[in-house]
Enzyme design. Sequence first.
Site, PDB file in Angstrom:
ATOM      1  N   ARG A  26       7.573  -8.534   5.407  1.00 37.41           N
ATOM      2  CA  ARG A  26       8.373  -8.599   4.226  1.00 37.41           C
ATOM      3  C   ARG A  26       9.706  -9.506   4.732  1.00 37.41           C
ATOM      4  NH1 ARG A  26       7.327  -5.116  -0.065  1.00 37.41           N
ATOM      5  NH2 ARG A  26       5.290  -4.359  -0.012  1.00 37.41           N
ATOM      6  N   ARG A  30      14.081  -8.776  -0.798  1.00 39.31           N
ATOM      7  CA  ARG A  30      15.313  -8.522  -1.737  1.00 39.31           C
ATOM      8  C   ARG A  30      16.617  -8.157  -0.672  1.00 39.31           C
ATOM      9  NH1 ARG A  30      12.431  -3.909  -4.593  1.00 39.31           N
ATOM     10  NH2 ARG A  30      11.471  -3.939  -2.713  1.00 39.31           N
ATOM     11  N   ARG A  39      15.169 -14.480  -7.808  1.00 38.06           N
ATOM     12  CA  ARG A  39      14.697 -13.530  -8.519  1.00 38.06           C
ATOM     13  C   ARG A  39      15.583 -13.276 -10.006  1.00 38.06           C
ATOM     14  NH1 ARG A  39      12.611 -10.691  -9.901  1.00 38.06           N
ATOM     15  NH2 ARG A  39      12.156  -8.683  -9.086  1.00 38.06           N
ATOM     16  N   ASP A  75       1.360 -11.269  -2.984  1.00 37.89           N
ATOM     17  CA  ASP A  75       1.152  -9.919  -2.939  1.00 37.89           C
ATOM     18  C   ASP A  75      -0.286  -9.566  -2.622  1.00 37.89           C
ATOM     19  OD1 ASP A  75       3.151  -7.427  -3.379  1.00 37.89           O
ATOM     20  OD2 ASP A  75       1.205  -6.960  -4.180  1.00 37.89           O
ATOM     21  N   TYR A 152      -4.694   1.391  -4.503  1.00 38.15           N
ATOM     22  CA  TYR A 152      -4.083   0.781  -5.640  1.00 38.15           C
ATOM     23  C   TYR A 152      -4.987   0.754  -6.807  1.00 38.15           C
ATOM     24  CZ  TYR A 152       0.041   0.076  -2.724  1.00 38.15           C
ATOM     25  OH  TYR A 152       1.225   0.489  -2.059  1.00 38.15           O
TER      26      TYR A 152
HETATM   27  O1  CP3 Z   1       5.982 -10.177   4.028  1.00 38.41           O
HETATM   28  C1  CP3 Z   1       6.319 -11.238   3.328  1.00 38.41           C
HETATM   29  O2  CP3 Z   1       7.451 -11.702   3.283  1.00 38.41           O
HETATM   30  C2  CP3 Z   1       5.350 -11.974   2.404  1.00 38.41           C
HETATM   31  C3  CP3 Z   1       5.140 -11.338   1.219  1.00 38.41           C
HETATM   32  C4  CP3 Z   1       4.567  -9.891   1.056  1.00 38.41           C
HETATM   33  C5  CP3 Z   1       5.119  -9.193  -0.317  1.00 38.41           C
HETATM   34  N1  CP3 Z   1       4.281  -8.196  -0.234  1.00 38.41           N
HETATM   35  C6  CP3 Z   1       6.049  -9.399  -1.217  1.00 38.41           C
HETATM   36  C7  CP3 Z   1       6.629  -8.426  -1.860  1.00 38.41           C
HETATM   37  C8  CP3 Z   1       3.791  -9.249   1.441  1.00 38.41           C
HETATM   38  C9  CP3 Z   1       2.869  -9.570   2.850  1.00 38.41           C
HETATM   39  C10 CP3 Z   1       3.328  -8.151   0.803  1.00 38.41           C
HETATM   40  C11 CP3 Z   1       2.180  -7.144   1.139  1.00 38.41           C
HETATM   41  C12 CP3 Z   1       2.191  -5.826   0.456  1.00 38.41           C
HETATM   42  N2  CP3 Z   1       2.403  -5.762  -1.052  1.00 38.41           N
HETATM   43  C13 CP3 Z   1       1.465  -4.779   0.768  1.00 38.41           C
HETATM   44  C14 CP3 Z   1       1.287  -4.404   2.268  1.00 38.41           C
HETATM   45  C15 CP3 Z   1       2.411  -4.294   3.273  1.00 38.41           C
HETATM   46  C16 CP3 Z   1       3.096  -3.156   3.207  1.00 38.41           C
HETATM   47  O3  CP3 Z   1       4.449  -3.341   3.095  1.00 38.41           O
HETATM   48  O4  CP3 Z   1       2.544  -2.103   3.371  1.00 38.41           O
HETATM   49  C17 CP3 Z   1       1.642  -3.621  -0.225  1.00 38.41           C
HETATM   50  C18 CP3 Z   1       1.139  -1.978  -0.077  1.00 38.41           C
HETATM   51  C19 CP3 Z   1       1.966  -4.458  -1.340  1.00 38.41           C
HETATM   52  C20 CP3 Z   1       2.280  -3.717  -2.677  1.00 38.41           C
HETATM   53  C21 CP3 Z   1       3.492  -3.723  -3.201  1.00 38.41           C
HETATM   54  N3  CP3 Z   1       4.062  -5.091  -3.542  1.00 38.41           N
HETATM   55  C22 CP3 Z   1       4.333  -2.731  -3.551  1.00 38.41           C
HETATM   56  C23 CP3 Z   1       4.268  -1.284  -3.249  1.00 38.41           C
HETATM   57  C24 CP3 Z   1       5.533  -3.371  -4.129  1.00 38.41           C
HETATM   58  C25 CP3 Z   1       6.545  -2.554  -4.609  1.00 38.41           C
HETATM   59  C26 CP3 Z   1       7.622  -1.894  -3.569  1.00 38.41           C
HETATM   60  C27 CP3 Z   1       8.481  -2.740  -3.079  1.00 38.41           C
HETATM   61  O5  CP3 Z   1       8.145  -3.183  -1.734  1.00 38.41           O
HETATM   62  O6  CP3 Z   1       9.108  -3.687  -3.875  1.00 38.41           O
HETATM   63  C28 CP3 Z   1       5.403  -4.500  -4.043  1.00 38.41           C
HETATM   64  C29 CP3 Z   1       6.486  -5.682  -4.621  1.00 38.41           C
HETATM   65  C30 CP3 Z   1       6.887  -6.807  -3.522  1.00 38.41           C
HETATM   66  N4  CP3 Z   1       6.045  -7.515  -2.609  1.00 38.41           N
HETATM   67  C31 CP3 Z   1       8.009  -7.378  -3.133  1.00 38.41           C
HETATM   68  C32 CP3 Z   1       8.065  -8.415  -2.441  1.00 38.41           C
HETATM   69  C33 CP3 Z   1       8.894  -9.416  -1.934  1.00 38.41           C
HETATM   70  C34 CP3 Z   1       9.321  -6.937  -4.106  1.00 38.41           C
HETATM   71  C35 CP3 Z   1       9.335  -7.584  -5.257  1.00 38.41           C
HETATM   72  C36 CP3 Z   1      10.685  -7.860  -5.952  1.00 38.41           C
HETATM   73  O7  CP3 Z   1      11.228  -9.252  -5.693  1.00 38.41           O
HETATM   74  O8  CP3 Z   1      11.357  -6.857  -6.732  1.00 38.41           O
END
Ligand code: CP3
Length: 349
Positions: A26, A30, A39, A75, A152
């Site tokens: 990640r 943010r 964003r 994502d 999910y």
């Molecule tokens: O790693 C990176 O920088 C690449 C981008 C990336 C995102 N999500 C961007 C994201 C990757 C590799 C993911 C994978 C992801 N997404 C997983 C598996 C990895 C892990 O952390 O366990 C999962 C379970 C998700 C599902 C998901 N996406 C959730 C549950 C959420 C909300 C909670 C949160 O962390 O905000 C997201 C949103 C998300 N995915 C954001 C980002 C940058 C935040 C969105 C925002 O900008 O508000």
Amino acid sequence: MTEQAYLYTDTIFKKPVPRTPVWIMRQAGRYLPEYKKVRDNYDFLTVCKTPELAAEVTLQPIRRFGFDAAILFSDILVVPEALGQKLEFLENHGPRLSPQILSETEVQNLDDNNLEERLSYVEKTVSLLRRELPVNTPLIGFSGSPFTLAVYMIEGKPTRNFKYIKSIIYKEPALLINLLDKLSEAVTRYLIMQIKAGAQAIQIFDTWGGILPIHLFEKFSADYMKRIVGKIKAFNVPVTLFSRGGISLLKKLRDSGADMLGVDWLTDIAEARKEAGDIAALQGNLDPATLYGSKEIISGEIDRILNAFGRESGHVFNLGHGILPDTPVDNVSFLVDYVWEKSTAIRNP
Ligand code: CP3
């Protein structure tokens, strides 16, 4: 396929390397002011689906910190969306997928025709990135594991007790198996699309494999990841499996065929090396919350992790899970510089 050698891939293949490579799960997100700026103008899914924006935010942490690998900005939930579920990200509530997949009919209705076309924005982002990334920075493509996607898709939103998926495991395992079969196919095709577009490595996120009782982990999660690894092996890009749930999962993934295994922060990295380090490279495993701590604490924890490998190749430095919101940016710079310096020093005593 490229002939370019990278610190990250050399390490995975256990070639001698001058220092330990580092990237952060990640790493775009943010905690970065430049990400927040993007964003302010675009919602999360718009960023994912606009190749120029997705490429830009992928590059942000590379520019700022110089990480040894980039990860595609996207994502895991875009795959369920491409299969026909409605995907929304609600501010402060996380993702929603609807309708929940709770019946055999709903599994059958998932439509994997034109999957590549529906995800072609990802293909475009990958090709753009391969042109824009520094030549020494490989691009990691990714997907969720079939089981994690199924969690999910069945729950519809983040959950504490996993009521729906767990009920289905015990009441209607055949439905879940049909869904996992379908997802394995879709994930394989999605990853091959990313590799063909230029992804130089793959990571599969099995965020929720650890909610399974350990005797069911292979049946419902590991076996499907193995199947995918087997199918993408021919493309010759290294594959990392990241499951979250401690050393017992790592032992189950040892013989998965993966080139690297992610080590979560519940696992002792020295023990992980003993259990799996002779078979696969390892990636991890600093507790993400460490980055809220002082530089003294952070460097102490990094020392401990680097010392578990000493001068040996086969370790990619990373966190044990994704970086937390509000992590001080300054501590991330410190981490990268410290891992580079210290791992160089360890190799040149
Ligand atoms: O790693 C990176 O920088 C690449 C981008 C990336 C995102 N999500 C961007 C994201 C990757 C590799 C993911 C994978 C992801 N997404 C997983 C598996 C990895 C892990 O952390 O366990 C999962 C379970 C998700 C599902 C998901 N996406 C959730 C549950 C959420 C909300 C909670 C949160 O962390 O905000 C997201 C949103 C998300 N995915 C954001 C980002 C940058 C935040 C969105 C925002 O900008 O508000």
